[in-house]
Motif scaffolding. Structure first.
Motif, PDB file in Angstrom:
ATOM      1  N   LYS A 133      15.056  36.179   5.902  1.00 27.64           N
ATOM      2  CA  LYS A 133      13.791  35.435   5.882  1.00 27.64           C
ATOM      3  C   LYS A 133      14.083  33.992   6.262  1.00 27.64           C
ATOM      4  N   LEU A 134      13.235  33.412   7.110  1.00 29.61           N
ATOM      5  CA  LEU A 134      13.439  32.053   7.591  1.00 29.61           C
ATOM      6  C   LEU A 134      13.271  31.050   6.448  1.00 29.61           C
ATOM      7  N   VAL A 135      14.309  30.224   6.244  1.00 29.93           N
ATOM      8  CA  VAL A 135      14.257  29.207   5.197  1.00 29.93           C
ATOM      9  C   VAL A 135      14.351  27.791   5.761  1.00 29.93           C
ATOM     10  N   TYR A 136      14.809  27.674   7.004  1.00 29.35           N
ATOM     11  CA  TYR A 136      14.884  26.361   7.640  1.00 29.35           C
ATOM     12  C   TYR A 136      14.739  26.536   9.143  1.00 29.35           C
ATOM     13  N   ARG A 137      13.933  25.650   9.740  1.00 32.74           N
ATOM     14  CA  ARG A 137      13.855  25.537  11.193  1.00 32.74           C
ATOM     15  C   ARG A 137      13.570  24.080  11.443  1.00 32.74           C
ATOM     16  N   GLY A 138      14.361  23.500  12.304  1.00 29.63           N
ATOM     17  CA  GLY A 138      14.183  22.074  12.535  1.00 29.63           C
ATOM     18  C   GLY A 138      15.404  21.446  13.149  1.00 29.63           C
ATOM     19  N   GLN A 139      15.551  20.168  12.921  1.00 23.92           N
ATOM     20  CA  GLN A 139      16.568  19.383  13.604  1.00 23.92           C
ATOM     21  C   GLN A 139      17.925  19.465  12.918  1.00 23.92           C
ATOM     22  N   ALA A 158      22.223  20.019   4.807  1.00 20.70           N
ATOM     23  CA  ALA A 158      21.524  20.067   3.515  1.00 20.70           C
ATOM     24  C   ALA A 158      20.894  21.438   3.300  1.00 20.70           C
ATOM     25  N   ALA A 159      20.300  21.986   4.344  1.00 22.28           N
ATOM     26  CA  ALA A 159      19.689  23.311   4.234  1.00 22.28           C
ATOM     27  C   ALA A 159      20.752  24.387   3.988  1.00 22.28           C
ATOM     28  N   CYS A 160      21.846  24.335   4.727  1.00 23.10           N
ATOM     29  CA  CYS A 160      22.914  25.327   4.545  1.00 23.10           C
ATOM     30  C   CYS A 160      23.550  25.205   3.166  1.00 23.10           C
ATOM     31  N   ASN A 161      23.789  23.991   2.712  1.00 22.94           N
ATOM     32  CA  ASN A 161      24.392  23.790   1.390  1.00 22.94           C
ATOM     33  C   ASN A 161      23.475  24.301   0.286  1.00 22.94           C
ATOM     34  N   ALA A 162      22.184  24.063   0.413  1.00 21.03           N
ATOM     35  CA  ALA A 162      21.229  24.568  -0.579  1.00 21.03           C
ATOM     36  C   ALA A 162      21.219  26.105  -0.571  1.00 21.03           C
ATOM     37  N   LEU A 163      21.208  26.692   0.623  1.00 24.36           N
ATOM     38  CA  LEU A 163      21.232  28.152   0.721  1.00 24.36           C
ATOM     39  C   LEU A 163      22.484  28.712   0.051  1.00 24.36           C
ATOM     40  N   GLY A 166      22.263  28.601  -3.694  1.00 25.86           N
ATOM     41  CA  GLY A 166      21.151  29.318  -4.299  1.00 25.86           C
ATOM     42  C   GLY A 166      20.029  28.411  -4.734  1.00 25.86           C
ATOM     43  N   GLU A 167      19.960  27.236  -4.149  1.00 26.45           N
ATOM     44  CA  GLU A 167      18.923  26.260  -4.487  1.00 26.45           C
ATOM     45  C   GLU A 167      17.809  26.297  -3.452  1.00 26.45           C
ATOM     46  N   PRO A 168      16.603  25.836  -3.815  1.00 28.55           N
ATOM     47  CA  PRO A 168      15.514  25.818  -2.841  1.00 28.55           C
ATOM     48  C   PRO A 168      15.779  24.813  -1.728  1.00 28.55           C
ATOM     49  N   ILE A 169      15.321  25.165  -0.545  1.00 25.16           N
ATOM     50  CA  ILE A 169      15.433  24.283   0.610  1.00 25.16           C
ATOM     51  C   ILE A 169      14.125  23.543   0.759  1.00 25.16           C
ATOM     52  N   HIS A 170      14.210  22.237   0.927  1.00 25.98           N
ATOM     53  CA  HIS A 170      12.998  21.421   1.018  1.00 25.98           C
ATOM     54  C   HIS A 170      12.095  21.956   2.130  1.00 25.98           C
TER      55      HIS A 170
END
Length: 184
Positions: A133-139, A158-163, A166-170
């Motif tokens: 499931k898509l959790v991040y798309r962007g720069q 930041a997105a990869c580290n959160a994933l 197991g933390e939510p991605i902004h």
């Protein structure tokens, strides 16, 4: 240079399937074999785009930093190689070797995969969780060719580290910016 933003596919979208050839190894790579236990990063890149050239060393380092951590990484080039020969598979393989990409670099000759992902520019980044499931798309970050902001990859990191944690991605994410995909 044309400046095109990513289309910002809806978060929660399922990862479209693909099966493409790696320009370096010649192996067929699909969604399942590309994925790690925690997720998959799909990057739309090419060789000739100044935005990709600006990031390519940092993308190589990014691949090394996340290698074996649970997020599979794959790059895909969907550009029309007939009109943009720098983006032909042989040239992409040279780029991968020169820059040191450790991740598979796939060629999407039919451009069907780029359309399925709603990819619009190079670079364009799509991060999926372990359920695809898509959790991040962007720069990658705020850096742009000719600008004074250093290349750090802070947004994607930041997105990869959160994933991985197991933390939510902004959910507020900035679109990537780059050259438009060269459609046939």
């Amino acid at each position: 240079m044309a400046r095109t933003e990513s289309a910002m596919l809806a978060l929660g979208t399922s990862a479209p399937k693909f099966a493409l050839t790696d320009v370096v190894s010649g192996n067929k790579i699909d969604l399942k074999t590309a994925s790690g236990s925690k997720g998959l990063l799909v990057m739309f890149l090419c060789r000739h785009c100044p935005f990709v050239k600006h990031l390519e060393k940092a993308l190589s380092q990014f691949g090394q930093d996340y290698d074996g951590k649970g997020i599979g990484i794959v790059a895909i080039s969907s550009n029309d190689a007939a009109n943009y020969p720098d983006d032909a598979p042989e040239s992409l393989a040279e780029q991968a070797r020169e820059v040191g990409f450790r991740f598979p670099y796939l060629y999407d000759e039919t451009q069907e995969v780029a359309r399925a992902y709603d990819a619009t520019c190079t670079p364009d980044f799509f991060l999926f969780d372990g359920a695809w499931k898509l959790v991040y798309r962007g720069q990658f970050d705020d850096s742009r060719p000719g600008g004074s902001v250093p290349v750090t990859g802070k947004d994607l990191r930041a997105a990869c580290n959160a994933l991985l944690a197991g933390e939510p991605i902004h959910p507020i994410q900035k679109p990537s910016l780059g050259c438009n995909i060269k459609w046939k």
